[in-house]
Design an enzyme around this catalytic site. Structure first.
Site, PDB file in Angstrom:
ATOM      1  N   TYR A  89       0.816  -1.219   0.000  1.00 17.82           N
ATOM      2  CA  TYR A  89       0.000   0.000   0.000  1.00 17.82           C
ATOM      3  C   TYR A  89       0.847   1.265   0.000  1.00 17.82           C
ATOM      4  O   TYR A  89       0.322   2.369   0.024  1.00 17.82           O
ATOM      5  CB  TYR A  89      -0.921   0.020   1.227  1.00 17.82           C
ATOM      6  CG  TYR A  89      -2.087  -0.940   1.159  1.00 17.82           C
ATOM      7  CD1 TYR A  89      -2.086  -2.020   0.287  1.00 17.82           C
ATOM      8  CD2 TYR A  89      -3.197  -0.769   1.968  1.00 17.82           C
ATOM      9  CE1 TYR A  89      -3.146  -2.908   0.223  1.00 17.82           C
ATOM     10  CE2 TYR A  89      -4.272  -1.650   1.906  1.00 17.82           C
ATOM     11  CZ  TYR A  89      -4.228  -2.718   1.035  1.00 17.82           C
ATOM     12  OH  TYR A  89      -5.283  -3.596   0.974  1.00 17.82           O
ATOM     13  N   LYS A 131       3.485 -14.575   4.135  1.00 13.62           N
ATOM     14  CA  LYS A 131       3.469 -15.593   3.079  1.00 13.62           C
ATOM     15  C   LYS A 131       4.921 -15.844   2.723  1.00 13.62           C
ATOM     16  O   LYS A 131       5.374 -15.606   1.601  1.00 13.62           O
ATOM     17  CB  LYS A 131       2.634 -15.057   1.890  1.00 13.62           C
ATOM     18  CG  LYS A 131       2.437 -16.042   0.768  1.00 13.62           C
ATOM     19  CD  LYS A 131       1.485 -17.167   1.096  1.00 13.62           C
ATOM     20  CE  LYS A 131       1.412 -18.142  -0.077  1.00 13.62           C
ATOM     21  NZ  LYS A 131       0.712 -19.389   0.261  1.00 13.62           N
ATOM     22  N   ASP A 143      -2.674 -17.773   3.918  1.00 15.04           N
ATOM     23  CA  ASP A 143      -3.756 -18.627   3.406  1.00 15.04           C
ATOM     24  C   ASP A 143      -4.214 -19.610   4.477  1.00 15.04           C
ATOM     25  O   ASP A 143      -5.414 -19.844   4.651  1.00 15.04           O
ATOM     26  CB  ASP A 143      -3.347 -19.333   2.101  1.00 15.04           C
ATOM     27  CG  ASP A 143      -1.910 -19.848   2.110  1.00 15.04           C
ATOM     28  OD1 ASP A 143      -1.185 -19.608   3.092  1.00 15.04           O
ATOM     29  OD2 ASP A 143      -1.522 -20.510   1.131  1.00 15.04           O
ATOM     30  N   ASP A 196      -5.412  -5.925   5.981  1.00 14.76           N
ATOM     31  CA  ASP A 196      -6.664  -5.399   5.433  1.00 14.76           C
ATOM     32  C   ASP A 196      -7.622  -6.552   5.145  1.00 14.76           C
ATOM     33  O   ASP A 196      -8.808  -6.523   5.510  1.00 14.76           O
ATOM     34  CB  ASP A 196      -6.344  -4.621   4.147  1.00 14.76           C
ATOM     35  CG  ASP A 196      -7.526  -3.817   3.621  1.00 14.76           C
ATOM     36  OD1 ASP A 196      -8.587  -3.798   4.280  1.00 14.76           O
ATOM     37  OD2 ASP A 196      -7.395  -3.210   2.544  1.00 14.76           O
ATOM     38  N   ASP A 227     -11.291  -8.027   7.503  1.00 12.67           N
ATOM     39  CA  ASP A 227     -12.671  -8.150   7.020  1.00 12.67           C
ATOM     40  C   ASP A 227     -13.212  -9.539   7.357  1.00 12.67           C
ATOM     41  O   ASP A 227     -14.356  -9.696   7.804  1.00 12.67           O
ATOM     42  CB  ASP A 227     -12.741  -7.927   5.499  1.00 12.67           C
ATOM     43  CG  ASP A 227     -12.995  -6.467   5.139  1.00 12.67           C
ATOM     44  OD1 ASP A 227     -12.493  -5.589   5.875  1.00 12.67           O
ATOM     45  OD2 ASP A 227     -13.691  -6.211   4.130  1.00 12.67           O
TER      46      ASP A 227
HETATM   47  N1  GGG Z   1     -13.605   2.969   6.962  1.00 14.49           N
HETATM   48  C1  GGG Z   1     -12.702   2.218   6.182  1.00 14.49           C
HETATM   49  C2  GGG Z   1     -12.798   2.477   4.722  1.00 14.49           C
HETATM   50  O1  GGG Z   1     -13.285   3.474   4.265  1.00 14.49           O
HETATM   51  N2  GGG Z   1     -12.295   1.505   3.965  1.00 14.49           N
HETATM   52  C3  GGG Z   1     -12.195   1.599   2.560  1.00 14.49           C
HETATM   53  C4  GGG Z   1     -10.943   0.937   2.081  1.00 14.49           C
HETATM   54  O2  GGG Z   1     -10.894   0.466   0.961  1.00 14.49           O
HETATM   55  N3  GGG Z   1      -9.916   0.912   2.916  1.00 14.49           N
HETATM   56  C5  GGG Z   1      -8.665   0.361   2.613  1.00 14.49           C
HETATM   57  C6  GGG Z   1      -7.854   0.219   3.862  1.00 14.49           C
HETATM   58  O3  GGG Z   1      -8.395   0.196   4.959  1.00 14.49           O
HETATM   59  O4  GGG Z   1      -6.643   0.128   3.748  1.00 14.49           O
END
Ligand code: GGG
Length: 354
Positions: free
Chosen positions: A140, A191, A224, A248, A252
């Site tokens: 990122y 990984k 994984d 990230d 989720d």
């Molecule tokens: N509130 C979190 C948000 O807006 N996430 C959107 C997103 O794609 N975030 C990427 C990340 O958290 O790195």
């Protein structure tokens, strides 16, 4: 002694402003009757702001944000079909720019299955772990680009940036978290069998830092394999540390196994306090349900609890958590209103104050 918290508020896109409004309502309820006051300043940033002004986050606004004690953030991301906003523009140039500029190298994402929330995977209390996601490096970091775009000879690179300094500071933070928790267990996730360069750096740093924490049991999982265990045996996790991308994705999944993404809160923390930390729900802008008043604001409210704890208001943070827990225990599947949920949690706080 009275205290004032100077709070910047960025609702963002989609459901972001709706859930943030409930987070702030609960913040006010949690601090009512205390000598802590909150001075809120709204920043209308996000896709709509970009469409109006052509700016995502200008330097002057970024400098202003540095002057606050904390930032409450909602969500970003334009609707997938909205071709007016280039894909990823707001995510990169607002959310990631804030995390990088304000040195939010810890992205703290707790997962706790609360009482009253049914899960086929575990009983309440059996899922109680925290993911420490690196927040300023990895894939990122924005190191990459495209050559010959749009042709058959196109090349696109997205380089994962890992520095010994950056990995060490987040790994040390995770060990500190693990050492302070009853189970004292740390799982690092990567990984390493494929991403051998970054993997070796992470492994070396984890081993070095582990030597300072003999009381913490350490294990390793490939990402994984970790996704399997997060579903089949989530109770095995206590503290997880991992890079930006893996963090990230697995948070989720962690949100889904611990009661749903609507409950998943986070803090983008600058532990050195050289800039304000920022608190946001893990979820995105959910454009498909924006404006309908049905988004669950619980994650935004729990993010406010993390903020209070980070700002040294642990009692107020605990009050918010208790009010959320009481609401979840009795909420039932029928209630889905954003404002109704914020009202119910604020009412729990008011009832406890009497
Ligand atoms: N509130 C979190 C948000 O807006 N996430 C959107 C997103 O794609 N975030 C990427 C990340 O958290 O790195």
């Amino acid at each position: 002694m009275s205290e004032s918290i100077r709070l910047a508020v960025i609702g963002g896109d989609g459901i972001g402003p709706e859930v943030v409004a409930e987070g702030l309502k609960v913040l006010d309820a949690a601090l009512a009757g205390t000598d802590v006051t909150v001075e809120k300043t709204d920043f209308a940033l996000g896709a709509a702001h970009w469409l109006e002004t052509g700016e995502v986050l200008d330097d002057a606004t970024l400098e202003r944000l540095r002057g606050f004690d904390a930032i409450v953030f909602g969500a970003v991301g334009a609707a997938p079909g909205d071709t007016r906003v280039p894909s990823g523009l707001i995510e990169r140039d607002l959310l990631l720019k804030l995390r990088f500029s304000l040195d939010h190298y810890v992205n703290l994402r707790p997962s706790l299955l609360p009482a009253g929330v049914a899960s086929p995977l575990a009983a309440p209390g059996e899922i109680d772990f925290v993911v420490v996601r690196e927040g300023t490096e990895g894939p990122y970091a924005g190191n990459g680009g495209r050559l010959r775009a749009g042709t058959d000879a196109e090349i696109a690179t997205e380089v994962s940036v890992n520095t010994a300094f950056g990995v060490r500071r987040v790994v040390r933070y995770a060990f500190e978290q693990a050492a302070a928790r009853p189970r004292r267990k740390l799982t690092w996730i990567h990984k390493t069998n494929v991403l051998v360069h970054a993997g070796r750096l992470w492994q070396r740093v984890v081993e070095e830092v582990a030597a300072d924490y003999p009381q913490v049991a350490v294990d390793y999982l490939h990402v994984d394999a970790a996704t399997i265990f997060l579903v089949t045996d989530p109770s095995r996790f206590d503290v997880i540390v991992t890079d930006n991308l893996f963090g990230d994705i697995i948070t989720d999944l962690a949100g889904a196994v611990a009661g749903g993404i609507g409950l998943a809160a986070s803090g983008n923390i600058n532990p050195d306090r050289t800039a304000p930390s920022m608190f946001e729900p893990v979820h995105g802008s959910a454009p498909d349900i924006a404006g309908q008043g049905i988004a669950d604001p619980t994650a935004a409210i729990l993010s406010v609890a993390i903020m209070l704890e980070t700002l040294g208001q642990a009692e107020a943070g605990a009050r918010v958590r208790a009010a959320v827990a009481a609401d979840l225990a009795t909420r039932g599947p029928a209630r889905s209103g954003t404002v109704a949920t914020g009202d119910a949690i604020a009412a729990q706080l008011a009832a406890r104050a009497q």
